[in-house]
Write an enzyme that holds these catalytic residues in place. Structure first.
Site, PDB file in Angstrom:
ATOM      1  N   LYS A 149       0.888  -0.988   0.084  1.00 56.73           N
ATOM      2  CA  LYS A 149      -0.039   0.035  -0.126  1.00 56.73           C
ATOM      3  C   LYS A 149       0.764   1.207  -0.107  1.00 56.73           C
ATOM      4  O   LYS A 149       2.135   1.296   0.064  1.00 56.73           O
ATOM      5  CB  LYS A 149      -0.980   0.087   1.245  1.00 56.73           C
ATOM      6  CG  LYS A 149      -1.890  -1.150   1.244  1.00 56.73           C
ATOM      7  CD  LYS A 149      -3.078  -1.208   2.502  1.00 56.73           C
ATOM      8  CE  LYS A 149      -3.809  -2.278   2.455  1.00 56.73           C
ATOM      9  NZ  LYS A 149      -4.952  -2.355   3.631  1.00 56.73           N
TER      10      LYS A 149
ATOM     11  N   TYR B 233     -12.582  -2.483  -2.800  1.00 59.50           N
ATOM     12  CA  TYR B 233     -13.005  -2.662  -1.582  1.00 59.50           C
ATOM     13  C   TYR B 233     -14.571  -2.540  -1.365  1.00 59.50           C
ATOM     14  O   TYR B 233     -15.043  -2.028  -0.332  1.00 59.50           O
ATOM     15  CB  TYR B 233     -12.406  -1.301  -0.883  1.00 59.50           C
ATOM     16  CG  TYR B 233     -11.144  -1.515  -0.357  1.00 59.50           C
ATOM     17  CD1 TYR B 233     -10.707  -2.609   0.402  1.00 59.50           C
ATOM     18  CD2 TYR B 233      -9.911  -0.800  -0.810  1.00 59.50           C
ATOM     19  CE1 TYR B 233      -9.324  -2.929   0.810  1.00 59.50           C
ATOM     20  CE2 TYR B 233      -8.688  -0.887  -0.226  1.00 59.50           C
ATOM     21  CZ  TYR B 233      -8.432  -2.087   0.544  1.00 59.50           C
ATOM     22  OH  TYR B 233      -7.073  -2.207   0.985  1.00 59.50           O
TER      23      TYR B 233
ATOM     24  N   ASN C  31      -1.919   0.318   7.323  1.00 60.37           N
ATOM     25  CA  ASN C  31      -1.509  -1.289   7.649  1.00 60.37           C
ATOM     26  C   ASN C  31      -0.700  -2.015   6.531  1.00 60.37           C
ATOM     27  O   ASN C  31      -0.740  -2.983   6.587  1.00 60.37           O
ATOM     28  CB  ASN C  31      -2.595  -1.907   8.100  1.00 60.37           C
ATOM     29  CG  ASN C  31      -4.009  -2.137   7.267  1.00 60.37           C
ATOM     30  OD1 ASN C  31      -3.583  -1.768   6.081  1.00 60.37           O
ATOM     31  ND2 ASN C  31      -4.693  -2.875   7.408  1.00 60.37           N
TER      32      ASN C  31
ATOM     33  N   HIS D  36      -2.267  -5.488   1.673  1.00 62.33           N
ATOM     34  CA  HIS D  36      -3.440  -6.407   1.206  1.00 62.33           C
ATOM     35  C   HIS D  36      -3.332  -7.607   0.993  1.00 62.33           C
ATOM     36  O   HIS D  36      -2.268  -7.837   0.207  1.00 62.33           O
ATOM     37  CB  HIS D  36      -4.332  -5.555   0.468  1.00 62.33           C
ATOM     38  CG  HIS D  36      -5.320  -6.466  -0.138  1.00 62.33           C
ATOM     39  ND1 HIS D  36      -6.710  -6.384   0.701  1.00 62.33           N
ATOM     40  CD2 HIS D  36      -5.357  -7.385  -1.323  1.00 62.33           C
ATOM     41  CE1 HIS D  36      -7.258  -7.442  -0.007  1.00 62.33           C
ATOM     42  NE2 HIS D  36      -6.598  -7.764  -1.257  1.00 62.33           N
TER      43      HIS D  36
ATOM     44  N   GLU E 188      -9.697 -10.727  -7.730  1.00 59.18           N
ATOM     45  CA  GLU E 188      -8.946  -9.448  -7.508  1.00 59.18           C
ATOM     46  C   GLU E 188      -7.694  -9.477  -8.389  1.00 59.18           C
ATOM     47  O   GLU E 188      -7.402  -8.079  -8.780  1.00 59.18           O
ATOM     48  CB  GLU E 188      -8.441  -9.417  -5.732  1.00 59.18           C
ATOM     49  CG  GLU E 188      -9.404  -8.977  -4.807  1.00 59.18           C
ATOM     50  CD  GLU E 188      -8.891  -9.375  -3.466  1.00 59.18           C
ATOM     51  OE1 GLU E 188      -7.789  -9.735  -3.303  1.00 59.18           O
ATOM     52  OE2 GLU E 188      -9.860  -9.198  -2.657  1.00 59.18           O
TER      53      GLU E 188
HETATM   54  P1  DAT Z   1      -7.730  -7.078   5.894  1.00 63.84           P
HETATM   55  O1  DAT Z   1      -6.906  -6.075   5.089  1.00 63.84           O
HETATM   56  O2  DAT Z   1      -6.841  -7.485   7.053  1.00 63.84           O
HETATM   57  O3  DAT Z   1      -8.034  -8.108   5.033  1.00 63.84           O
HETATM   58  P2  DAT Z   1     -10.393  -6.371   6.303  1.00 63.84           P
HETATM   59  O4  DAT Z   1     -10.654  -6.821   4.733  1.00 63.84           O
HETATM   60  O5  DAT Z   1     -11.412  -6.606   7.099  1.00 63.84           O
HETATM   61  O6  DAT Z   1      -9.012  -6.478   6.601  1.00 63.84           O
HETATM   62  O7  DAT Z   1     -10.688  -4.638   5.958  1.00 63.84           O
HETATM   63  C1  DAT Z   1     -10.019  -3.847   4.448  1.00 63.84           C
HETATM   64  C2  DAT Z   1      -9.076  -2.694   4.864  1.00 63.84           C
HETATM   65  O8  DAT Z   1     -10.189  -1.739   5.480  1.00 63.84           O
HETATM   66  C3  DAT Z   1      -8.339  -2.987   6.232  1.00 63.84           C
HETATM   67  O9  DAT Z   1      -7.059  -3.521   5.642  1.00 63.84           O
HETATM   68  C4  DAT Z   1      -8.026  -1.525   6.914  1.00 63.84           C
HETATM   69  C5  DAT Z   1      -9.669  -1.151   6.670  1.00 63.84           C
HETATM   70  N1  DAT Z   1     -10.533  -1.311   7.760  1.00 63.84           N
HETATM   71  C6  DAT Z   1     -11.009  -2.495   8.138  1.00 63.84           C
HETATM   72  N2  DAT Z   1     -11.844  -2.419   9.383  1.00 63.84           N
HETATM   73  C7  DAT Z   1     -11.411  -1.093   9.762  1.00 63.84           C
HETATM   74  C8  DAT Z   1     -12.003  -0.254  10.756  1.00 63.84           C
HETATM   75  N3  DAT Z   1     -12.886  -0.769  11.891  1.00 63.84           N
HETATM   76  N4  DAT Z   1     -11.690   1.097  11.066  1.00 63.84           N
HETATM   77  C9  DAT Z   1     -10.697   1.437   9.800  1.00 63.84           C
HETATM   78  N5  DAT Z   1     -10.408   0.953   8.778  1.00 63.84           N
HETATM   79  C10 DAT Z   1     -10.782  -0.297   8.833  1.00 63.84           C
HETATM   80 MG    MG Z   2      -9.437  -8.124   3.368  1.00 63.49          MG
END
Ligand code: DAT
Ligand code: MG
Length: 150
Positions: A9, A49, A112, A115, A126
């Site tokens: 990212k 997303y 973070n 991805h 994807e």
């Molecule tokens: P991951 O990236 O670990 O697969 P995810 O698919 O649940 O996590 O979410 C996609 C992204 O969205 C994640 O990398 C960061 C953001 N995100 C997820 N939950 C969040 C939250 N509660 N607050 C802010 N950003 C969030």
């Molecule tokens: Mg995810």
């Protein structure tokens, strides 16, 4: 063999962590079948997303992912989805285990770093969203494959 889409990212690219992150997946044994640097369009970010469309953090997530170039990789390997996500670590970096990418380099959920696809089906979707078929070297024989895969 499974395939997963990895996105290094904008924060990781800006912080000069691209090489270290690629190295971790490579040394794990996952095979790179596609890789490029690109500026993600808003349209592509929203599609990627889409599952989070209704969440309050969606707008910020899209702004973050389009804020600077990213490096995307298509990786292939046995259990590639789970292995890559284990190497990436928990979504919230402050809770990610030390030794994972997020646990070693991050603190906040909105920064973070990486991805990784969450299922075989989403990995295929994807990868198709980010790469044309011509950009993938799907069938290439890596000389060490017999020492990584049984
Ligand atoms: P991951 O990236 O670990 O697969 P995810 O698919 O649940 O996590 O979410 C996609 C992204 O969205 C994640 O990398 C960061 C953001 N995100 C997820 N939950 C969040 C939250 N509660 N607050 C802010 N950003 C969030
Ligand atoms: Mg995810």
């Amino acid at each position: 063999m499974e395939r997963t889409l990895i996105i290094i990212k904008p924060d990781a690219v800006q912080r000069g962590l691209t090489g270290d992150i690629i190295k971790r997946f490579e040394q794990r044994g996952l095979k790179i079948i596609g890789m490029k640097l690109l500026q993600v369009s808003r349209e592509l970010a929203e599609a990627h997303y889409d599952a989070h469309h209704e969440r309050p953090f969606f707008a910020g997530l899209v702004e973050y992912i389009i804020s600077a170039p990213v490096v995307v990789m298509a990786l292939e390997g046995s259990d590639a989805i789970a292995a890559a996500r284990a190497s990436i670590g928990a979504t919230k970096p402050s809770e990610a285990a030390a030794g994972t990418i997020r646990g070693d380099y991050g603190l906040e959920i909105g920064r973070n770093l990486v991805h990784g696809s969450d299922s075989v089906e989403n990995g295929e979707i994807e990868i198709a969203n980010f790469f044309s078929e011509a950009e993938l070297c799907g069938g290439w024989q890596r000389d060490v494959d017999g020492w990584v895969f049984e």
